[in-house]
Design an enzyme around this catalytic site. Structure first.
Site, short mmCIF file in Angstrom:
data_model
loop_
_atom_site.label_atom_id
_atom_site.label_comp_id
_atom_site.label_asym_id
_atom_site.label_seq_id
_atom_site.Cartn_x
_atom_site.Cartn_y
_atom_site.Cartn_z
CE1 TYR A 178 -33.80 -8.75 -26.05
CE2 TYR A 178 -34.93 -10.58 -24.65
CZ TYR A 178 -34.69 -9.64 -25.74
OH TYR A 178 -36.09 -9.61 -26.32
CG ASN A 180 -33.85 -12.93 -21.48
OD1 ASN A 180 -32.70 -12.58 -21.56
ND2 ASN A 180 -34.48 -13.73 -22.28
CE LYS A 181 -29.12 -14.11 -21.94
NZ LYS A 181 -30.11 -13.60 -22.75
CG HIS A 182 -28.79 -13.60 -13.58
ND1 HIS A 182 -28.09 -14.46 -12.80
CD2 HIS A 182 -30.01 -14.09 -13.82
CE1 HIS A 182 -28.84 -15.51 -12.71
NE2 HIS A 182 -30.09 -15.38 -13.45
#
Length: 370
Positions: A178, A180-182
């Site tokens: 998603y 907002n993931k790294h």
């Protein structure tokens, strides 16, 4: 407005996406899908990677692939996003909940063994917010009681446990991609395993269970959970920069730690344990009271600083309570986290000036409401 998350796309993303467009390979049949699967598996140290459409889909497939008997119990944390519990319930499995460790915010591994019964068949490990679960204790219990391990490493790209990559533990593990993931592919997920048969079953389940030799003949029901070539192209480009991504996330965390170190009545995230250094997937804060947490978030919002409350506990989810689940259960540490915790802007696109501005507004808000 400084949002909670701003993704960073400063590598080969545009180049690889353009290649997809120019070659016409935009569907799940494109070459970047296999490349992304192989690259992630290699990075984590797994034999197999199976790309899917999102992290929740990865959990659905991973749990179905294990073929656990209906009614089996699976131990998991109460403090997490709903996806793990939802996947278990949809498979006719029974989530058995564990309270949180107040320092790491992960499931308290010391409470697990007391919850193991003859019906327990697996432990679903969910790493929360930046620090991994203490896995040695869980792996020992799994061996002792012959339990499967499902590792939800959705938030742990590049994090390690005792020097070994998260996502490499247990029978099967998953990532989410998603925004907002790294590592992000917009939406997307990955299943990882070292078991050849389990990997093949996951590939079948995520692709509508097409029958070999007779594509449109089906012996069982699966899902269309395929990842597109364009999503995978983003993932390949993102993974190329994983080391610098991890370094930047820790820089963000360290800058907040320094800026906010003198706060009173607000708890900062734990910097490290003896098995891992915080990767700060998000930078969370714990206020002294629920009212204080709400008021600080409101004040920050008024000043155009994005925030988001922590996860709500599974045992207090109305959808599960309506099904007669978890009634009368209480988990005080998790309940405190859910009520008094929130996180602040900490995406990779955040500048140092923005970190300092957010920090200044937090100090003012805490001073006012504290």
């Amino acid at each position: 407005m400084i949002p909670v998350n701003t993704p960073l796309l400063n590598g080969n993303e545009k180049k690889y996406l353009l290649e997809c467009v120019e070659t016409g390979w935009i569907s799940s049949e494109g070459p970047f899908v296999r490349r992304f699967e192989e690259d992630i598996a290699c990075f984590v140290g797994r034999q197999h990677g199976i790309a899917v459409s999102n992290g929740s889909a990865a959990l659905d497939v991973a749990i179905r692939a294990l073929n656990l008997e209906k009614g089996s119990e699976v131990i998991m944390p109460t403090f997490t996003i709903i996806s793990p519990a939802q996947s278990l319930v949809n498979e006719g499995l029974v989530p058995v909940l564990i309270d949180s460790d107040p320092l790491t915010w992960n499931m308290d591994v010391n409470q697990i063994e007391a919850k193991i019964t003859s019906k327990t068949k697996a432990i679903l490990v969910v790493h929360i917010y930046g620090l991994p679960v203490d896995l040695d204790a869980i792996l020992s219990l799994a061996k002792k009681y012959q339990l499967k391990i499902i590792e939800d490493a959705a938030e742990m790209h590049g994090q390690t446990y005792n020097g070994k990559q998260c996502g490499s533990f247990g029978d099967i593990s998953i990532f989410s991609f998603y925004p907002n993931k790294h590592i992000t592919t917009g939406e997307g997920g990955m299943i990882l395993t070292d078991d050849d048969e389990l990997a093949e079953r996951c590939r079948t389940l995520k692709n509508l269970c097409f029958k070999p030799g007779r594509r449109f003949v089906h012996d069982e029901l699966g899902w269309n959970y395929r990842m597109t070539n364009m999503q995978a192209a983003l993932g390949v480009a993102q993974l190329e920069n994983i080391q610098s991504i991890v370094e930047r996330k820790r820089e963000i965390g360290d800058r907040y730690n320094q800026n906010l170190k003198d706060l009173i009545n607000v708890e900062l995230p734990l910097k490290s344990t003896d098995y891992a250094e915080n990767i700060y997937w998000v930078y969370g804060l714990i206020a002294k009271t629920e009212v204080m947490a709400i008021e600080i978030q409101k004040k920050l919002g008024d000043n155009k600083i994005g925030t988001r409350p922590f996860f709500w506990c599974m045992h207090e989810q109305p959808v599960f309570n309506k099904l007669g689940m978890f009634l009368g259960e209480t988990y005080p540490q998790a309940e405190k986290l859910a009520r008094t915790g929130f996180y602040i802007p900490s995406g990779l696109g955040l500048s140092n000036a923005e970190i300092d501005e957010v920090s200044e507004q937090i100090i003012k808000a805490v001073s006012y409401y504290g």
